[in-house]
Design a protein around this motif. Sequence first.
Motif, short mmCIF file in Angstrom:
data_model
loop_
_atom_site.label_atom_id
_atom_site.label_comp_id
_atom_site.label_asym_id
_atom_site.label_seq_id
_atom_site.Cartn_x
_atom_site.Cartn_y
_atom_site.Cartn_z
N ASP A 13 26.61 28.11 84.24
CA ASP A 13 25.91 29.30 84.71
C ASP A 13 25.33 30.06 83.51
N ILE A 14 24.09 30.45 83.62
CA ILE A 14 23.37 31.04 82.50
C ILE A 14 22.76 32.37 82.91
N ALA A 15 23.10 33.42 82.18
CA ALA A 15 22.43 34.72 82.34
C ALA A 15 21.32 34.81 81.29
N ILE A 16 20.15 35.28 81.71
CA ILE A 16 18.99 35.30 80.83
C ILE A 16 18.43 36.72 80.74
N GLN A 17 18.31 37.18 79.52
CA GLN A 17 17.64 38.44 79.27
C GLN A 17 16.14 38.16 79.21
N GLY A 18 15.41 38.78 80.07
CA GLY A 18 13.98 38.50 80.16
C GLY A 18 13.46 38.89 81.53
N SER A 19 12.26 38.43 81.84
CA SER A 19 11.66 38.86 83.11
C SER A 19 10.51 37.95 83.50
N PHE A 20 10.13 38.06 84.77
CA PHE A 20 8.92 37.43 85.28
C PHE A 20 7.83 38.49 85.39
N PRO A 21 6.56 38.06 85.34
CA PRO A 21 5.46 39.04 85.42
C PRO A 21 5.37 39.64 86.82
N VAL A 130 31.27 27.60 82.45
CA VAL A 130 31.10 26.18 82.17
C VAL A 130 32.23 25.43 82.86
N ASP A 131 31.88 24.39 83.63
CA ASP A 131 32.87 23.52 84.28
C ASP A 131 32.70 22.12 83.73
N PHE A 132 33.81 21.51 83.28
CA PHE A 132 33.78 20.12 82.85
C PHE A 132 34.69 19.31 83.76
N ALA A 133 34.14 18.24 84.35
CA ALA A 133 34.86 17.48 85.38
C ALA A 133 35.10 16.05 84.93
N MET A 134 36.25 15.50 85.34
CA MET A 134 36.60 14.11 85.09
C MET A 134 37.12 13.51 86.39
N ASP A 135 36.47 12.45 86.85
CA ASP A 135 36.84 11.80 88.11
C ASP A 135 37.52 10.46 87.82
N PHE A 136 38.71 10.28 88.40
CA PHE A 136 39.49 9.07 88.16
C PHE A 136 39.76 8.35 89.47
N LEU A 238 35.20 32.37 77.65
CA LEU A 238 34.24 31.85 76.69
C LEU A 238 34.00 32.85 75.55
N LYS A 239 33.84 34.11 75.91
CA LYS A 239 33.46 35.11 74.92
C LYS A 239 34.66 35.64 74.15
N ASP A 240 35.74 35.99 74.86
CA ASP A 240 36.87 36.63 74.20
C ASP A 240 37.72 35.64 73.40
N ALA A 241 37.92 34.45 73.95
CA ALA A 241 38.79 33.49 73.27
C ALA A 241 38.06 32.61 72.26
N TYR A 242 36.76 32.34 72.49
CA TYR A 242 36.05 31.40 71.64
C TYR A 242 34.73 31.92 71.09
#
Length: 381
Positions: A13-21, A130-136, A238-242
């Motif tokens: 998931d991504i937050a973006i600072q910016g805008s559309f016209p 961020v999600d990282f998945a492993m399928d077994f 993500l931000k506080d720990a890493y």
Amino acid sequence: MFKLLHSGFDNIDIAIQGSFPPRVLAQLRDARDEAAAQMERALCHLSDGKIAVHVASHGARGGYAFLLDTGPNGANWLIKDNASPDQWNIFVSPRSTMLLANGYAETFAIIERTILNLGGRITGVSLNRVDFAMDFQTRGFELDMGRFVTHARCKLKPHWSANSTAPESDQPRSVLNGRRVESVTIGSMPGRQIIVYDKRAEAIAKQKPFWFEVWDVDRCDPELEVWRVEVRAGKTHLKDAYNIRTMDDFEDSIGDVIVNSLDRIRYLAERQTDSNVTRQAPHPLWEAAQAVASGNLLDFRSGLTPDQIRTIERDKAMEVYMKQVRGNAIGYGVAKGLDDDAIKARLPDLIADQLKAANDDSADLHKAIARTRKRLHFVTE
């Protein structure tokens, strides 16, 4: 047996600072009104047809006025009705299929190109999840919540309801189907969370047939078992720990997030006598997951192309519509008073006759066709 079928990033998931016209925002307002009037998402071709999107009739929490969907090879977009580029006006959540087909780097590049092609501006980027998945593939595996261990200061207590008010975040919560545990979740968002669950059952229940193509297995095999180990890192973790905020931070440090999560929260092997859980061996499933996480996480791709995903989604839509046709046809026969044998013998012809009678050149028919084409735009175009 714990055979790795797939591993990779399932969500970013991504937050973006910016805008559309302003012209794009005006188009989105019109499309939102159209969606409200027709009571389903409206197909909108933004900026002279450069980008096609489905627009919902409503926005979302957080001040987002518009909710957009760019199809199975795309993402869900939340956009504020604000043209100021110094505000965090855009939030993008790529679909797992988009990440499967393109990888994380190209996915982000597509998002960036989309904004710029619409005349938008990007002044900042922040990772929110961020999600990282492993399928077994497994054989005879049964998930046991009691084998999970976390830090000694964390209580191991089951949560049977999402409404629990217990303050501890690293406590297991489980979902059961009958007497069988289908998933166990430890932790909560926006912190760190690990979930182990029956991915085959989830893929079937949520109608995600593309996973069987990713795994290269027979979806009809009754003996097939696929269990997923998924590590999720939310904004706070993500931000506080890493101190992970940007895509560069992500590439530098996301491996540490996954490896450390699987070390801090463990799933233990069976039949161990040592009363000190810190000395007990991890379960083979956990060893397999730790081995995957120790590799280069940025290299994983599924091998599926956007065209393959589009074909799979189109086939799924055809299957759904055909089941509806069959079900409605049976209902028609029952309502008409036919017995079972007559339904089997005569229903196809009866339905064909009715459809031929309705197949005129009426405006309603053309409107119905047009609406359906818009609904299926991303799997047929």
